[in-house]
Design a protein around this motif. Sequence first.
Motif, PDB file in Angstrom:
ATOM      1  N   TYR A  95       0.838  -1.196   0.000  1.00 27.92           N
ATOM      2  CA  TYR A  95       0.000   0.000   0.000  1.00 27.92           C
ATOM      3  C   TYR A  95       0.873   1.247   0.000  1.00 27.92           C
ATOM      4  O   TYR A  95       2.026   1.221   0.444  1.00 27.92           O
ATOM      5  CB  TYR A  95      -0.897   0.040   1.246  1.00 27.92           C
ATOM      6  CG  TYR A  95      -1.949  -1.035   1.299  1.00 27.92           C
ATOM      7  CD1 TYR A  95      -3.238  -0.790   0.878  1.00 27.92           C
ATOM      8  CD2 TYR A  95      -1.646  -2.303   1.787  1.00 27.92           C
ATOM      9  CE1 TYR A  95      -4.219  -1.770   0.944  1.00 27.92           C
ATOM     10  CE2 TYR A  95      -2.609  -3.298   1.850  1.00 27.92           C
ATOM     11  CZ  TYR A  95      -3.899  -3.025   1.427  1.00 27.92           C
ATOM     12  OH  TYR A  95      -4.857  -4.008   1.484  1.00 27.92           O
ATOM     13  N   ASN A 314      -4.814   1.842   5.714  1.00 27.44           N
ATOM     14  CA  ASN A 314      -4.315   0.816   4.796  1.00 27.44           C
ATOM     15  C   ASN A 314      -3.993  -0.491   5.523  1.00 27.44           C
ATOM     16  O   ASN A 314      -4.016  -1.570   4.923  1.00 27.44           O
ATOM     17  CB  ASN A 314      -3.064   1.308   4.075  1.00 27.44           C
ATOM     18  CG  ASN A 314      -3.358   2.358   3.018  1.00 27.44           C
ATOM     19  OD1 ASN A 314      -4.488   2.495   2.567  1.00 27.44           O
ATOM     20  ND2 ASN A 314      -2.338   3.091   2.619  1.00 27.44           N
ATOM     21  N   LEU A 323      -3.862   0.344  -2.837  1.00 21.46           N
ATOM     22  CA  LEU A 323      -3.193  -0.954  -2.959  1.00 21.46           C
ATOM     23  C   LEU A 323      -2.477  -1.024  -4.314  1.00 21.46           C
ATOM     24  O   LEU A 323      -3.097  -0.892  -5.369  1.00 21.46           O
ATOM     25  CB  LEU A 323      -4.211  -2.092  -2.846  1.00 21.46           C
ATOM     26  CG  LEU A 323      -3.696  -3.516  -3.026  1.00 21.46           C
ATOM     27  CD1 LEU A 323      -2.688  -3.869  -1.926  1.00 21.46           C
ATOM     28  CD2 LEU A 323      -4.855  -4.504  -3.030  1.00 21.46           C
TER      29      LEU A 323
END
Length: 325
Positions: A95, A314, A323
Amino acid sequence: MKILFFSSHEYDKKSFISVNQNFNFTLDFVEFRLEPKTAALAQGYDAVCAFVNDDLCKDTLKVLNKIKVKRILLRCAGFNNVDLDYAQKEKLLIYRVPEYSPYAVAEHAVGLLMCLNRKIHKSYNRVREGNFSLNALEGMDLFNKTVGIIGGGKIGECFANIMKGFGCKILLFDPKPSESILKVGVKISSLDHVFKKSDIVSLHCPLNEYTKYIINKTSIDKMKKGVILINTSRGGLIKTSDVIHGLKGLKIGALGIDVYEEEESIFFKDHKGDIIQDDVFERLMIFPNVLITGHQAFLTHEALHNISEVTLKNAITEKSINLIY
């Protein structure tokens, strides 16, 4: 959720600990880089959090994969330091924080430009020593000057808006410019046209195979004599040895950088009293028309808060626009 933060500093700890009150994760911080020889320290953690100069090469990712750390949180926008092929193959979750404060970086770029153009750094030092001479402090009006922007993302758009406020003409090179930056009133141009016509060139693009060393001897030779070059994006966009040649030959009138291609061994540390072993960097430092800051363009209260909040979100999100893999 247990997260180990690499390359952490006091401002990271303060910001993440504050935002973590809404998440109640277990956060641990270490100052050294994430790299193959330090990755094993993440044993027992659910995720690691890395910064721009951490080394997420294949060997690092292999260690993290072996100790079952499958979630890697980048607290930055760029991901050129990640082996994406291996990450995708092993289904590692990578991420990033694509937008934390485009205003912070754009405003810092303008700050470098203003300081170099009006010799504010020189004047500051003179006045502190009681020297009020104005010799060699001439700058130029920014009004009606041509500014070339390479990269039309959010930061490039913010920078364009600010420079339009000065009354500048804006040329933009971006293969896929956003609709919003077109509304600013920029003129889409070829890269060569940007180099040839701009009084100021500012870099706001990611580092990848197409942009590495986008500023080199060939591109510098196309620029106006006395051009001001600004880079607040990634150090690898500039071939430093070629820029030094441009400075020596007076082709480049001033250089303002917040990033450097070999910065990982220099930036984010206190080297006071040390002899820096990077001869190229030390050579840059001797030029009076070069202004270097240590990768601080992002460093505002708002940006730090946004980085912390998005990064911790995240940590518990499976599918997200943040992502990468």
